[in-house]
Scaffold this active site. Structure first.
Site, PDB file in Angstrom:
ATOM      1  N   LYS A  70     -21.106  -2.588  -5.715  1.00 48.08           N
ATOM      2  CA  LYS A  70     -19.902  -3.058  -5.477  1.00 48.08           C
ATOM      3  C   LYS A  70     -19.857  -4.745  -5.124  1.00 48.08           C
ATOM      4  CE  LYS A  70     -15.504  -1.518  -3.379  1.00 48.08           C
ATOM      5  NZ  LYS A  70     -14.889  -0.490  -2.597  1.00 48.08           N
TER       6      LYS A  70
ATOM      7  N   GLU B 108      -7.022  14.977   0.151  1.00 45.21           N
ATOM      8  CA  GLU B 108      -5.574  15.160   0.769  1.00 45.21           C
ATOM      9  C   GLU B 108      -5.335  16.618   1.306  1.00 45.21           C
ATOM     10  OE1 GLU B 108      -5.777  11.269  -1.449  1.00 45.21           O
ATOM     11  OE2 GLU B 108      -6.080  13.368  -1.764  1.00 45.21           O
TER      12      GLU B 108
ATOM     13  N   ARG C 135       0.155  14.453  -2.099  1.00 46.35           N
ATOM     14  CA  ARG C 135      -0.900  15.177  -2.770  1.00 46.35           C
ATOM     15  C   ARG C 135      -1.367  16.559  -1.904  1.00 46.35           C
ATOM     16  NH1 ARG C 135      -5.643  11.320  -5.486  1.00 46.35           N
ATOM     17  NH2 ARG C 135      -5.331  13.059  -7.129  1.00 46.35           N
TER      18      ARG C 135
END
Length: 626
Positions: A290, A374, A402
């Site tokens: 990253k 979630e 969600r």
């Protein structure tokens, strides 16, 4: 690979990239030029994000992968899907939107994520994670059903692979024999440990066409030699389990290759070329870094997940920033935890955004980050509550959607004592409609037994957090992204009374009933025109006494909320008035029934008439019509 130490403030020289308006031109280049294209793409990405602000680290990590995919695929005929979209900036640059990149996340500019309306190369709109394997599988099966020769590639990050939906899609995909490739962009592993030496050599071997042909030919041969088949199968499985983390994906029916170096163009091209031309479900594991190519982001990927626009003008003297609502919550949850050992905090991979860094360090045994899950976060809280603990779920409004089924069935239906701290309520600005918290009031207030608080400032947020936590049952408090007016929240644990509004100003003819921080947009208007201003505080239960009194002494009620008008707080007021048989002219102000693209939050609210001027115009028009 070129390494940058600063973000360019002047447009870099990118002659190769400038000559690539669309991927078909990229595909005409010799392979030897692709590394140079990647260097120019990384330079331009740094420059453009510096001009606009936005997601940063993930895109830098997939520059080589993006180039390789568009080079080998016939996009947009072949379908290329990017999970979440944080990593899709290089994709946008290569697909005809290079010069528009500085407009990303701005009003009238490019969307923050892939969007189907924006480009035929954006084959699937995303914003929430872990969706592209399911969507890609649907596309691959559709091509199969229609008899269309089409390759489908879904790129998913290692964080997104923590979600159950991704594994549901993998489990299904492995049984379908659909022709698709899933690329796992793993940017959390160390390349020096996972890609190099023996594992690097074996990954190259496994991804070669020769190995693929050898294995397929061997399997065909073994079909006519039954006694040897079982031994050969077991030998292959044992060898692969030793040389790569393939067992899980192979067991689900996917041909797994990797891990390979996601910054090695040669390895990428060989592996992707092999797997996109191999029938059936294939899985490629690439390891990236990253922030790759930008040294500060490589060393601090969390800080450089996203950046703000670089301002070339001399900055004004620094002022002490006002605390954000997330920070107010973060301080409150630590204070409440110190006073109540039953409290624990749960978040679905939103530790930094939700203000839980301090809590996680101070109360590590009472802190639970469940990754991008979630649904699990909500039901985990239910389990804790069943055992007499008091869980606080810190979650963004857009992500709570969600876990809606779990909120109803696992928490509220059982009357469990769970507090939901709902961050990013209302509009969130540059992230656009996929992240807008415009629907939580509507989907929460229909659930029996749930109370819903809407603080107007930071001080009220603390008092309502106390109220939600201290009441017995399921409670939700919603607050916006960023800071409010700077009201001092203090350090108390005193609760504001549930279901009680606050009269901020008493006036004549018009009463403005404000839910949340938009109260301050109406404050000056009410003072100048001698209107009443009521801080409603609670959507559920509503303060019926305040509604009755306002209806008796005014000609017009005006509700204001940073939420969709349909099903929101204004709708709740209309329903309450109707149930009481109260007839009074009522004007409901909120977000229109449409999706607002990204931009500055203030501009977006102004567009829907929810700034001071818009509120005044709406009231004047209604009064003039009487």
């Amino acid at each position: 690979m070129r390494i940058f130490h600063q973000i360019p403030t002047q447009r870099p020289d990118t002659p190769l990239l400038d000559a690539i308006p669309t991927p078909d031109v990229l595909r005409a280049l010799p392979r030897a030029k692709l590394a140079e294209v990647a260097d120019e793409l990384r330079a331009y990405l740094l420059y453009s994000v510096g001009q606009s602000g936005g997601h940063f680290g993930a895109g830098l990590g997939v520059v080589e992968l993006t180039v390789a995919l568009h080079y080998l695929l016939d996009t947009p005929h072949d379908r290329l899907l990017w999970d979440v979209g944080h990593q899709a900036y290089p994709h946008k640059i290569l697909t005809g939107r290079r010069e528009a990149m500085p407009s990303i996340r701005q009003t009238g500019g490019l969307a923050a994520f892939p969007a189907r309306h924006e480009s035929p190369y954006d084959t699937f709109g995303v914003g929430h994670s872990s969706t592209t394997i399911s969507a890609g599988l649907g596309m691959a099966l559709a091509a199969q059903q229609k008899g269309e020769p089409r390759r489908v590639v879904s790129v998913i990050g290692d964080g997104a692979l923590t979600a159950g939906m991704a594994f549901e899609a993998l489990a299904h995909g492995g049984t379908t024999r659909a022709n698709m490739l899933v690329v796992l962009n793993d940017n959390d592993m160390s390349i020096s440990q996972s890609v190099g030496g023996l594992s690097n050599y074996l990954a190259q071997l496994l991804s070669s066409k020769a190995y693929s042909r050898m294995r397929d030919d061997a399997r065909k041969l073994l079909e006519i030699i039954p006694p040897a088949a079982e031994l050969a199968k077991k030998t292959e499985e044992q060898v692969k389990s030793l040389i790569s983390p393939a067992s899980l994906f192979e067991a689900m029916g996917w041909n797994y290759i990797g891990p390979i170096d996601g910054h090695d163009m040669g390895q990428l091209l060989n592996a992707i070329d092999t797997l996109t031309n191999r029938p059936g479900p294939n899985f490629l594991h690439v390891v990236t870094q990253k922030g790759c190519g930008f040294h500060p982001a490589e060393t601090n990927p969390i800080k450089y997940h996203a950046i703000t626009k670089i301002d070339a003008k001399p900055s004004a003297p620094a002022q002490t920033p006002k605390p954000t609502f997330s920070q107010v919550f973060g301080q409150w949850v630590m204070d409440q935890a110190a006073a109540d050992p039953r409290l624990l905090a749960i978040t679905p991979a939103m530790r930094e955004g939700s203000g839980l860094v301090g809590f996680s360090e101070r109360f590590p045994k009472r802190y639970h980050d469940v990754a991008i899950c979630e649904q699990h976060a909500v039901t985990l809280a239910a389990g804790f509550a069943c055992e007499g603990l008091k869980p606080v779920v810190a979650i963004y409004s857009t992500f709570l959607q969600r876990g809606y089924d779990q909120l109803i069935h696992d928490v509220a239906l059982q009357g469990l004592d769970v507090t939901f701290a709902i961050d990013r309520a209302g509009l969130v600005g540059e992230d656009g409609p996929t992240h807008a918290g415009a629907y939580d009031i509507a989907f929460l207030r229909t659930i029996p037994g749930v109370v819903i608080a809407t603080p107007s400032d930071e001080a009220e947020a603390r008092g309502l957090l106390n109220a939600c936590y201290q009441q017995d049952g399921t409670a939700a408090i919603r607050y916006p992204r960023g800071a409010g007016i700077g009201a001092d929240p203090g350090d108390h644990l005193d609760a504001l009374p549930v279901g009680t509004a606050a009269i901020r100003r008493s006036g004549q003819r018009v009463a403005v009933l404000a839910f949340g921080t938009l109260l301050h947009e109406a404050a000056a208007l009410c003072a100048n025109r001698n209107y009443s201003l009521i801080d409603m505080r609670w959507v559920k239960p509503l303060d019926m006494d305040a509604l009755r009194r306002a209806s008796q002494s005014h000609d017009l009620l005006v509700t204001i909320e940073d939420h969709a008008r349909m099903g929101g707080a204004g709708s709740a007021v209309l329903e309450a008035l109707a149930s009481e048989g109260i007839t009074i002219d009522t004007l409901v102000l909120g977000l229109d029934d449409r999706y607002l693209e990204g931009g500055k939050v203030s501009q977006m609210y102004a567009e829907d008439g929810l700034n001071a001027e818009g509120i005044a115009r709406a009231i004047d028009a209604r009064l003039a019509a009487e």
